[in-house]
Motif scaffolding. Structure first.
Motif, PDB file in Angstrom:
ATOM      1  N   VAL A 247       0.877  -1.169   0.000  1.00 25.17           N
ATOM      2  CA  VAL A 247       0.000   0.000   0.000  1.00 25.17           C
ATOM      3  C   VAL A 247       0.914   1.218   0.000  1.00 25.17           C
ATOM      4  CG1 VAL A 247      -1.808   1.281   1.184  1.00 25.17           C
ATOM      5  CG2 VAL A 247      -1.771  -1.222   1.292  1.00 25.17           C
ATOM      6  N   SER A 248       0.742   2.090  -0.978  1.00 24.16           N
ATOM      7  CA  SER A 248       1.618   3.257  -1.100  1.00 24.16           C
ATOM      8  C   SER A 248       0.788   4.523  -1.268  1.00 24.16           C
ATOM      9  CB  SER A 248       2.571   3.096  -2.286  1.00 24.16           C
ATOM     10  OG  SER A 248       1.849   2.877  -3.487  1.00 24.16           O
ATOM     11  N   SER A 249       1.413   5.652  -0.930  1.00 24.01           N
ATOM     12  CA  SER A 249       0.752   6.942  -1.110  1.00 24.01           C
ATOM     13  C   SER A 249       1.790   7.983  -1.498  1.00 24.01           C
ATOM     14  CB  SER A 249       0.026   7.371   0.162  1.00 24.01           C
ATOM     15  OG  SER A 249      -0.672   8.582  -0.052  1.00 24.01           O
ATOM     16  N   GLY A 253       1.462  16.844  -7.627  1.00 26.14           N
ATOM     17  CA  GLY A 253       0.805  18.114  -7.892  1.00 26.14           C
ATOM     18  C   GLY A 253      -0.068  18.502  -6.715  1.00 26.14           C
ATOM     19  N   ASP A 254      -1.359  18.766  -6.987  1.00 24.20           N
ATOM     20  CA  ASP A 254      -2.276  19.118  -5.897  1.00 24.20           C
ATOM     21  C   ASP A 254      -3.116  17.926  -5.463  1.00 24.20           C
ATOM     22  OD1 ASP A 254      -3.820  18.882  -8.143  1.00 24.20           O
ATOM     23  OD2 ASP A 254      -4.980  20.713  -7.817  1.00 24.20           O
ATOM     24  N   MET A 255      -2.693  16.725  -5.867  1.00 28.40           N
ATOM     25  CA  MET A 255      -3.410  15.509  -5.487  1.00 28.40           C
ATOM     26  C   MET A 255      -2.538  14.603  -4.641  1.00 28.40           C
ATOM     27  SD  MET A 255      -5.479  14.046  -8.800  1.00 28.40           S
ATOM     28  CE  MET A 255      -3.961  13.610  -9.653  1.00 28.40           C
ATOM     29  N   ARG A 256      -3.180  13.852  -3.758  1.00 30.04           N
ATOM     30  CA  ARG A 256      -2.537  12.728  -3.107  1.00 30.04           C
ATOM     31  C   ARG A 256      -3.222  11.471  -3.615  1.00 30.04           C
ATOM     32  NH1 ARG A 256       0.429  10.946   1.166  1.00 30.04           N
ATOM     33  NH2 ARG A 256       0.709  12.999   2.134  1.00 30.04           N
ATOM     34  N   LEU A 257      -2.429  10.507  -4.033  1.00 33.48           N
ATOM     35  CA  LEU A 257      -2.962   9.234  -4.498  1.00 33.48           C
ATOM     36  C   LEU A 257      -2.632   8.131  -3.501  1.00 33.48           C
ATOM     37  CD1 LEU A 257      -1.995   9.366  -8.301  1.00 33.48           C
ATOM     38  CD2 LEU A 257      -4.206   9.918  -7.255  1.00 33.48           C
ATOM     39  N   ILE A 258      -3.538   7.197  -3.364  1.00 29.59           N
ATOM     40  CA  ILE A 258      -3.320   5.993  -2.573  1.00 29.59           C
ATOM     41  C   ILE A 258      -3.442   4.811  -3.521  1.00 29.59           C
ATOM     42  CG2 ILE A 258      -4.207   4.527  -0.714  1.00 29.59           C
ATOM     43  CD1 ILE A 258      -5.329   7.105   0.572  1.00 29.59           C
ATOM     44  N   VAL A 259      -2.427   3.964  -3.546  1.00 26.04           N
ATOM     45  CA  VAL A 259      -2.407   2.807  -4.442  1.00 26.04           C
ATOM     46  C   VAL A 259      -2.251   1.536  -3.615  1.00 26.04           C
ATOM     47  CG1 VAL A 259      -1.043   1.583  -6.188  1.00 26.04           C
ATOM     48  CG2 VAL A 259      -1.581   4.006  -6.495  1.00 26.04           C
ATOM     49  N   VAL A 260      -3.094   0.568  -3.890  1.00 27.01           N
ATOM     50  CA  VAL A 260      -3.016  -0.737  -3.234  1.00 27.01           C
ATOM     51  C   VAL A 260      -2.750  -1.791  -4.301  1.00 27.01           C
ATOM     52  CG1 VAL A 260      -4.199  -2.427  -1.781  1.00 27.01           C
ATOM     53  CG2 VAL A 260      -4.692   0.019  -1.507  1.00 27.01           C
ATOM     54  N   VAL A 261      -1.692  -2.549  -4.118  1.00 25.63           N
ATOM     55  CA  VAL A 261      -1.350  -3.656  -5.020  1.00 25.63           C
ATOM     56  C   VAL A 261      -1.224  -4.917  -4.176  1.00 25.63           C
ATOM     57  CG1 VAL A 261       0.424  -4.634  -6.528  1.00 25.63           C
ATOM     58  CG2 VAL A 261      -0.218  -2.227  -6.765  1.00 25.63           C
ATOM     59  N   LEU A 262      -2.057  -5.899  -4.458  1.00 26.44           N
ATOM     60  CA  LEU A 262      -2.068  -7.140  -3.684  1.00 26.44           C
ATOM     61  C   LEU A 262      -1.789  -8.335  -4.582  1.00 26.44           C
ATOM     62  CD1 LEU A 262      -5.328  -6.561  -1.559  1.00 26.44           C
ATOM     63  CD2 LEU A 262      -2.975  -5.923  -0.996  1.00 26.44           C
ATOM     64  N   GLY A 263      -1.009  -9.276  -4.052  1.00 24.21           N
ATOM     65  CA  GLY A 263      -0.780 -10.526  -4.764  1.00 24.21           C
ATOM     66  C   GLY A 263       0.155 -10.428  -5.956  1.00 24.21           C
ATOM     67  N   ALA A 264       1.199  -9.611  -5.853  1.00 25.74           N
ATOM     68  CA  ALA A 264       2.224  -9.584  -6.904  1.00 25.74           C
ATOM     69  C   ALA A 264       3.091 -10.831  -6.781  1.00 25.74           C
ATOM     70  CB  ALA A 264       3.076  -8.324  -6.777  1.00 25.74           C
ATOM     71  N   ALA A 265       3.774 -11.189  -7.864  1.00 33.77           N
ATOM     72  CA  ALA A 265       4.519 -12.453  -7.899  1.00 33.77           C
ATOM     73  C   ALA A 265       5.784 -12.425  -7.057  1.00 33.77           C
ATOM     74  CB  ALA A 265       4.866 -12.808  -9.339  1.00 33.77           C
ATOM     75  N   GLN A 272       7.276  -2.207  -8.728  1.00 30.33           N
ATOM     76  CA  GLN A 272       7.129  -1.781 -10.124  1.00 30.33           C
ATOM     77  C   GLN A 272       5.673  -1.455 -10.443  1.00 30.33           C
ATOM     78  OE1 GLN A 272       8.888  -5.097 -12.297  1.00 30.33           O
ATOM     79  NE2 GLN A 272      10.781  -3.948 -12.604  1.00 30.33           N
ATOM     80  N   GLU A 273       4.762  -2.338 -10.039  1.00 28.90           N
ATOM     81  CA  GLU A 273       3.349  -2.142 -10.356  1.00 28.90           C
ATOM     82  C   GLU A 273       2.776  -0.956  -9.582  1.00 28.90           C
ATOM     83  OE1 GLU A 273       2.109  -4.279 -12.963  1.00 28.90           O
ATOM     84  OE2 GLU A 273       4.291  -4.309 -12.817  1.00 28.90           O
ATOM     85  N   SER A 274       3.185  -0.769  -8.347  1.00 30.50           N
ATOM     86  CA  SER A 274       2.713   0.377  -7.564  1.00 30.50           C
ATOM     87  C   SER A 274       3.198   1.685  -8.170  1.00 30.50           C
ATOM     88  CB  SER A 274       3.195   0.257  -6.113  1.00 30.50           C
ATOM     89  OG  SER A 274       2.663  -0.893  -5.495  1.00 30.50           O
ATOM     90  N   GLN A 275       4.474   1.723  -8.532  1.00 32.49           N
ATOM     91  CA  GLN A 275       5.030   2.926  -9.156  1.00 32.49           C
ATOM     92  C   GLN A 275       4.341   3.223 -10.484  1.00 32.49           C
ATOM     93  OE1 GLN A 275       9.272   2.828 -10.336  1.00 32.49           O
ATOM     94  NE2 GLN A 275       9.483   4.730  -9.180  1.00 32.49           N
ATOM     95  N   LYS A 276       4.044   2.193 -11.231  1.00 31.99           N
ATOM     96  CA  LYS A 276       3.351   2.337 -12.512  1.00 31.99           C
ATOM     97  C   LYS A 276       1.982   2.994 -12.312  1.00 31.99           C
ATOM     98  CE  LYS A 276       3.204  -1.386 -15.041  1.00 31.99           C
ATOM     99  NZ  LYS A 276       2.763  -2.743 -15.462  1.00 31.99           N
ATOM    100  N   LEU A 277       1.245   2.535 -11.297  1.00 28.84           N
ATOM    101  CA  LEU A 277      -0.089   3.071 -11.053  1.00 28.84           C
ATOM    102  C   LEU A 277      -0.039   4.496 -10.509  1.00 28.84           C
ATOM    103  CD1 LEU A 277      -1.852  -0.087  -9.589  1.00 28.84           C
ATOM    104  CD2 LEU A 277      -2.416   1.076 -11.731  1.00 28.84           C
TER     105      LEU A 277
END
Length: 402
Positions: A247-249, A253-265, A272-277
């Motif tokens: 789970v990353s945040s 810019g003027d936004m904060r994003l929260i990204v959840v990536v579960l079950g990567a290999a 990589q997938e979190s940074q991509k999103l």
């Protein structure tokens, strides 16, 4: 069930969703195609609005692994915030938090606590957040709640309050246990609550390392060192059942994003997938204040009140996230949860939703709220409203028009 009744229940359901602190950008994913993500489930949320920008299998249940510590941290942070706990409190470590005496802890992430040693709550908190110390979780649970089972009950109580309908905790640290599960959506909601409610607790998540008794350990969230993103949290997790998760945040810019990536290999893939999103969200969306907090969005007829009209807006939730470059094409529509608004109404009461659309697709929804309290009218005015309402309904005319 006729069409009007079905529509009424549908809108009421939409309003209820808002009461658990998040919105769903149902059309954003259709307008902006997300990248392919090598994970069993994932989700991208904009923090301020709680808007889900894209997801895949977001409600699929999985073992939380160490991501359970986000809730443990939330409980600790709330206790510190309420002043029932101090970071200066000294905790005597029990034997159940000693890896040598607790087989469950052997080979897991540790702060390397020793029995009967005295450690401050502040250090234990850092040991849990930065080092992902399972022993630190147990020591905190023992001190705060008198034992792990009682602390887990508090975790689940907060899960219910936050609307985490697909989450159940069985441990304070996330080590595998039967009946323990969560989802990408619930983890995003929890992370948003932590950032919003407990800024001092959240500040620990950007700490890159922590040393206890000369043992220096590095934060496992390698995105904290990313040069292309301002990542300041949150947490890694791994178990055989769930795979590699993160789970990353980040503030973009003027936004904060929260990204959840579960079950990567593997470990590399989750980063990589979190940074991509995160990068995809940053370049694909922009945040716009669609309705100001004091701006009257609409006026509607109210019945049986001391006034005949009521002002409506989005309160402080009028900022939404839209696909980049399409903000000028935004169209908003007010949808009442009931066809007839009746007094009394409280200031801030939710009476429907404002649906934002681009090219006919819904991209966001915010609550439609009452701007001014409306009291019941007198007997004669209510009687007159009753007769007039019946006439308009009988003629099939609009009963919400001013």
């Amino acid at each position: 069930m006729n069409n009007s009744e079905w529509a009424r229940k549908f809108v009421c359901g939409v309003v209820a969703c808002w009461m658990v602190f998040y919105t769903v950008g149902v059309g954003a994913q259709a307008l902006v195609v997300p990248p392919r993500v090598a994970a069993s489930s994932w989700l991208v949320m904009e923090y301020e609005s709680g808007q889900v920008l894209a997801h895949s299998n977001a409600d699929e249940k999985t073992d939380p692994a160490s991501l359970a510590k986000i809730m443990t941290s939330y409980v600790v942070g709330q206790a510190i915030k309420s002043e029932s706990l101090s970071v200066l409190d000294e905790v005597t470590v029990n034997r159940d938090a000693w890896a040598a005496a607790n087989p469950q802890l052997r080979g897991s992430s540790l702060m390397f606590l020793e029995p009967d040693s005295r450690v401050t709550v502040g250090d234990l908190n850092k040991g849990m957040v930065v080092q992902s110390g399972n022993d630190a979780c147990i020591a905190l649970a023992d001190y705060i709640a008198g034992g792990q089972a009682a602390f887990v009950a508090v975790m689940n109580d907060y899960a219910n309050k936050l609307g985490l309908s697909n989450t159940r905790f069985k441990t304070v640290h996330g080590l595998e246990a039967a009946g323990q599960f969560t989802t990408a959506r619930d983890l995003a909601i929890l992370s948003r609550a932590l950032i919003q409610d407990l800024p001092e607790e959240y500040a620990l998540y950007k700490q890159r390392e922590f040393a206890y008794k000369g043992i220096r350990q590095i934060n496992r969230n390698r995105l904290l060192w990313s040069t292309g993103l301002t990542v300041d949290g949150l947490k890694t997790g791994y178990s055989k059942a769930s795979g590699f998760s993160l789970v990353s945040s980040a503030v973009v810019g003027d936004m904060r994003l929260i990204v959840v990536v579960l079950g990567a290999a593997n470990d590399r893939a989750r980063f990589q997938e979190s940074q991509k999103l995160l990068k995809w969200g940053a370049r694909s969306f922009e945040r716009r204040v669609a309705i100001g907090p004091d701006e009257v969005y609409a006026s509607r007829r109210i019945w049986f009140g001391d006034t005949s009209t009521v002002r409506l807006n989005a309160a402080d939730q009028g900022a939404i996230v839209v696909p980049y470059g399409l903000a000028d094409d935004l169209h908003a529509t007010a949808v009442l949860s009931q066809p007839v608004l009746t007094a009394p109404l409280e200031k801030g009461q939710v009476v429907g939703v404002i649906d934002f659309q681009i090219a006919g697709k819904s991209v966001a929804q915010t609550p439609l709220v009452v701007m001014d309290r409306v009291e019941e009218g007198g007997f004669l005015s209510r009687a007159w409203d009753y007769l007039l309402l019946k006439v308009l309904q009988g003629l099939g005319l609009c009963v919400s028009c001013t």
